[in-house]
Design an enzyme around this catalytic site. Structure first.
Site, mmCIF file in Angstrom:
data_model
loop_
_atom_site.group_PDB
_atom_site.id
_atom_site.type_symbol
_atom_site.label_atom_id
_atom_site.label_comp_id
_atom_site.label_asym_id
_atom_site.label_seq_id
_atom_site.Cartn_x
_atom_site.Cartn_y
_atom_site.Cartn_z
ATOM 1 N N LYS A 107 0.867 -1.190 0.000
ATOM 2 C CA LYS A 107 0.000 0.000 0.000
ATOM 3 C C LYS A 107 0.897 1.230 0.000
ATOM 4 C CE LYS A 107 -4.428 0.970 0.035
ATOM 5 N NZ LYS A 107 -5.524 0.193 -0.538
ATOM 6 N N GLY A 219 -20.886 6.714 2.380
ATOM 7 C CA GLY A 219 -20.014 7.077 1.265
ATOM 8 C C GLY A 219 -20.820 7.257 -0.007
ATOM 9 N N GLY A 221 -18.639 7.510 -3.076
ATOM 10 C CA GLY A 221 -17.518 7.542 -4.016
ATOM 11 C C GLY A 221 -17.616 6.385 -4.983
ATOM 12 N N ASN A 222 -16.468 5.983 -5.491
ATOM 13 C CA ASN A 222 -16.428 4.934 -6.507
ATOM 14 C C ASN A 222 -17.099 3.643 -6.031
ATOM 15 O OD1 ASN A 222 -14.849 2.339 -7.347
ATOM 16 N ND2 ASN A 222 -14.718 3.715 -9.089
HETATM 17 P P1 NAD Z 1 -13.703 7.663 -2.902
HETATM 18 O O1 NAD Z 1 -12.688 8.675 -2.565
HETATM 19 O O2 NAD Z 1 -14.161 7.531 -4.325
HETATM 20 O O3 NAD Z 1 -15.020 7.874 -2.011
HETATM 21 C C1 NAD Z 1 -14.995 7.979 -0.640
HETATM 22 C C2 NAD Z 1 -16.377 8.436 -0.215
HETATM 23 O O4 NAD Z 1 -16.460 8.429 1.214
HETATM 24 C C3 NAD Z 1 -16.726 9.874 -0.653
HETATM 25 O O5 NAD Z 1 -18.065 9.915 -1.059
HETATM 26 C C4 NAD Z 1 -16.529 10.667 0.633
HETATM 27 O O6 NAD Z 1 -17.314 11.856 0.664
HETATM 28 C C5 NAD Z 1 -17.027 9.660 1.649
HETATM 29 N N1 NAD Z 1 -16.625 9.924 3.022
HETATM 30 C C6 NAD Z 1 -15.405 10.261 3.509
HETATM 31 N N2 NAD Z 1 -15.471 10.441 4.846
HETATM 32 C C7 NAD Z 1 -16.753 10.195 5.198
HETATM 33 C C8 NAD Z 1 -17.468 10.213 6.428
HETATM 34 N N3 NAD Z 1 -16.863 10.519 7.568
HETATM 35 N N4 NAD Z 1 -18.789 9.911 6.424
HETATM 36 C C9 NAD Z 1 -19.424 9.612 5.270
HETATM 37 N N5 NAD Z 1 -18.804 9.582 4.074
HETATM 38 C C10 NAD Z 1 -17.494 9.874 4.044
HETATM 39 O O7 NAD Z 1 -13.130 6.252 -2.366
HETATM 40 P P2 NAD Z 1 -13.495 4.808 -2.834
HETATM 41 O O8 NAD Z 1 -12.557 4.419 -3.901
HETATM 42 O O9 NAD Z 1 -14.965 4.696 -3.064
HETATM 43 O O10 NAD Z 1 -13.072 3.963 -1.534
HETATM 44 C C11 NAD Z 1 -13.923 3.866 -0.405
HETATM 45 C C12 NAD Z 1 -13.385 2.780 0.525
HETATM 46 O O11 NAD Z 1 -13.273 1.553 -0.192
HETATM 47 C C13 NAD Z 1 -11.995 3.024 1.117
HETATM 48 O O12 NAD Z 1 -11.930 2.432 2.400
HETATM 49 C C14 NAD Z 1 -11.077 2.267 0.173
HETATM 50 O O13 NAD Z 1 -9.855 1.899 0.781
HETATM 51 C C15 NAD Z 1 -11.940 1.075 -0.122
HETATM 52 N N6 NAD Z 1 -11.620 0.350 -1.350
HETATM 53 C C16 NAD Z 1 -11.634 0.992 -2.549
HETATM 54 C C17 NAD Z 1 -11.353 0.270 -3.701
HETATM 55 C C18 NAD Z 1 -11.441 0.873 -5.074
HETATM 56 O O14 NAD Z 1 -11.290 0.145 -6.050
HETATM 57 N N7 NAD Z 1 -11.745 2.159 -5.218
HETATM 58 C C19 NAD Z 1 -11.007 -1.086 -3.605
HETATM 59 C C20 NAD Z 1 -11.024 -1.699 -2.359
HETATM 60 C C21 NAD Z 1 -11.330 -0.961 -1.247
#
Ligand code: NAD
Length: 428
Positions: A107, A219, A221-222
């Site tokens: 990481k 959340g 996000g993605n």
């Molecule tokens: P992202 O940056 O696209 O989205 C994160 C989301 O969380 C945003 O909508 C943000 O506003 C929200 N957020 C942040 N703090 C918050 C809070 N206190 N309360 C409510 N919402 C909050 O990130 P992502 O890629 O969607 O990743 C989200 C999680 O999934 C992370 O833990 C990441 O490590 C994990 N993850 C992501 C992937 C990937 O392929 N993107 C793969 C495995 C795990």
């Protein structure tokens, strides 16, 4: 979020220690696996747009590569800490092992706030990060990918810098690249879809039809958006999403009891997954406190934001109706809260299984990149479904066979595989 100090690495080690005991691992294997094999800490001096120089701290942690090259994202976050990166690298090792793909765990991260950085400054950070570790990463050593607040554009800048340094084309160096530039179709959807593949299997196991179930998501996000997409396709209803509001420095939950409209919400979300609060209210959403997502009267909770979301302070607020939690985020549940979930008999799909779709598709992207032949989206998502479903079934069979909690069963499978690889290589 809990106000207590939280250390993700201490939590990852505590989870490991518990399973090491269950497996009866010998001391050298425990010593090897309870900490990363290698860590890189470095400073990145960047010329800012206003002409000043600013120095950013950055990391790459390689937890274990016994089963294959390290794999793991790079996160841009103002509160990034080395212990968070260590924990995430360890979880990557288990994640690759539980889905049985030939990769290890790594990481990376940069302590920065992309909200206040221009695209040029972000590009400079990406390139500087690669220059700092260019000899210690690569397609056969350690393969980065996007994570929180990094995306395909960041990956392409990183690839370009790596290829410039090494004098060749190495698309297998990094994953999460744009489609057409070495990226895999389906990668964007992969993590969120993977969450729902496991959710679908868990519902089958519980004898519940997906159609008509309700869920609340932390959340937007993605991961959250694609999980919502597929969950709605299989007939589920999302009543809440939540997101961080950078301007107000707090999170909000947006609720629509008759079900959120994903397409409409996407139109009012920025690239960081933050919803425009005024427009959301105009669209008829109730704006509630950030923690409200957890206390909704729903069947399913999907934490898909950051680690440390379900804690001993808020676990008691989870409705009696909740039967299932699919951990889209990494490390959302603290061990204390986990204990409560286990006692209540809530079916938890642990993070490193539920969100393994991302790394599994990254693996498929790397395979395509290395052979320079790219598959159609359906083929990628079909292969993803097969791999994730097989992993879920193996974990749930283990849970039943040894009467284990799902998280422990997933750990038992993953840690046993990694320990065996270390042993077979003669490391311990
Ligand atoms: P992202 O940056 O696209 O989205 C994160 C989301 O969380 C945003 O909508 C943000 O506003 C929200 N957020 C942040 N703090 C918050 C809070 N206190 N309360 C409510 N919402 C909050 O990130 P992502 O890629 O969607 O990743 C989200 C999680 O999934 C992370 O833990 C990441 O490590 C994990 N993850 C992501 C992937 C990937 O392929 N993107 C793969 C495995 C795990």
């Amino acid at each position: 979020m809990s106000s207590k100090p939280f250390n993700a690495f201490a939590m990852a080690q505590a989870q490991f220690d518990k399973v090491a005991e269950l497996l009866g691992l010998d001391q050298p294997t425990r010593d090897l696996l309870r900490q990363p094999m290698r860590e890189y800490h470095f400073s990145l001096p960047i010329r800012m747009d206003d002409g000043t120089m600013k120095v950013f701290r950055a990391f790459r942690v390689q937890h274990n590569d016994a089963r294959g090259p390290g794999k793991g994202g790079i996160r841009f976050h103002p509160q990034e800490t080395i212990d968070t990166v260590r924990a995430l690298s360890m979880w990557m090792t288990w994640k690759c092992a539980v889905v049985d793909i030939p990769l290890g765990g790594s990481k990376g991260g940069i302590i920065c706030s992309p909200h206040s950085l221009s695209m040029r400054e972000q590009e400079a950070l990406c390139r500087a990060w690669v220059r700092a570790v260019a000899r210690d990463v690569g397609p056969v050593r350690d393969v980065p990918a996007p994570d929180v607040m990094t995306n395909a554009q960041h990956m392409l800048w990183m690839l370009d810098e790596f290829e410039t340094i090494h004098g060749g084309r190495y698309p297998g160096f990094i994953t999460g690249k744009p489609v057409g530039m070495g990226g895999s179709r389906g990668r964007t959807e992969a993590t969120g879809y993977g969450v729902v593949f496991t959710l679908r299997e868990a519902l089958k196991e519980l004898g519940i039809r997906a159609q008509g179930t309700t869920a609340s998501v932390q959340g937007f996000g993605n991961v959250a958006q694609h999980a919502i997409d597929l969950y709605q396709q299989i007939g589920g209803k999302i009543v809440c999403v939540s997101c961080w509001d950078e301007g107000d420095q707090q999170a909000y939950t947006y609720r629509k009891k008759d079900g959120v409209d994903l397409a409409a919400l996407r139109k009012i979300a920025d690239r960081f997954g933050t919803l425009d609060k005024k427009k959301a209210v105009d669209l008829g959403y109730e704006r509630l406190p950030g923690d409200a997502w957890i206390e909704q009267d729903v069947d399913i909770l999907i934490p898909a934001a950051l680690e440390h979301s379900i804690t001993d302070e808020n676990v008691g607020k989870i409705s009696k109706r909740v039967k299932l939690i699919a951990e889209g985020a990494n490390g959302p549940t603290t061990p204390e809260a986990d204990h409560v979930l286990q006692e209540r008999g809530i079916f938890v799909i642990p993070d490193f299984l539920a969100n393994a779709g991302g790394v599994t598709c990254s693996y498929l992207e790397q395979v395509q990149s290395n052979m320079n032949y790219f598959w159609e989206k359906d083929e990628v998502l079909g292969k993803l479904d097969v791999l994730i479903t097989a992993a879920f079934i193996a974990v749930s069979d283990m849970a039943k066979k040894r009467k284990l909690y799902m998280r422990d069963a997933a750990y038992v499978i993953a840690i046993a595989r990694v320990a065996q690889a270390c042993k077979d290589r003669g490391w311990v």
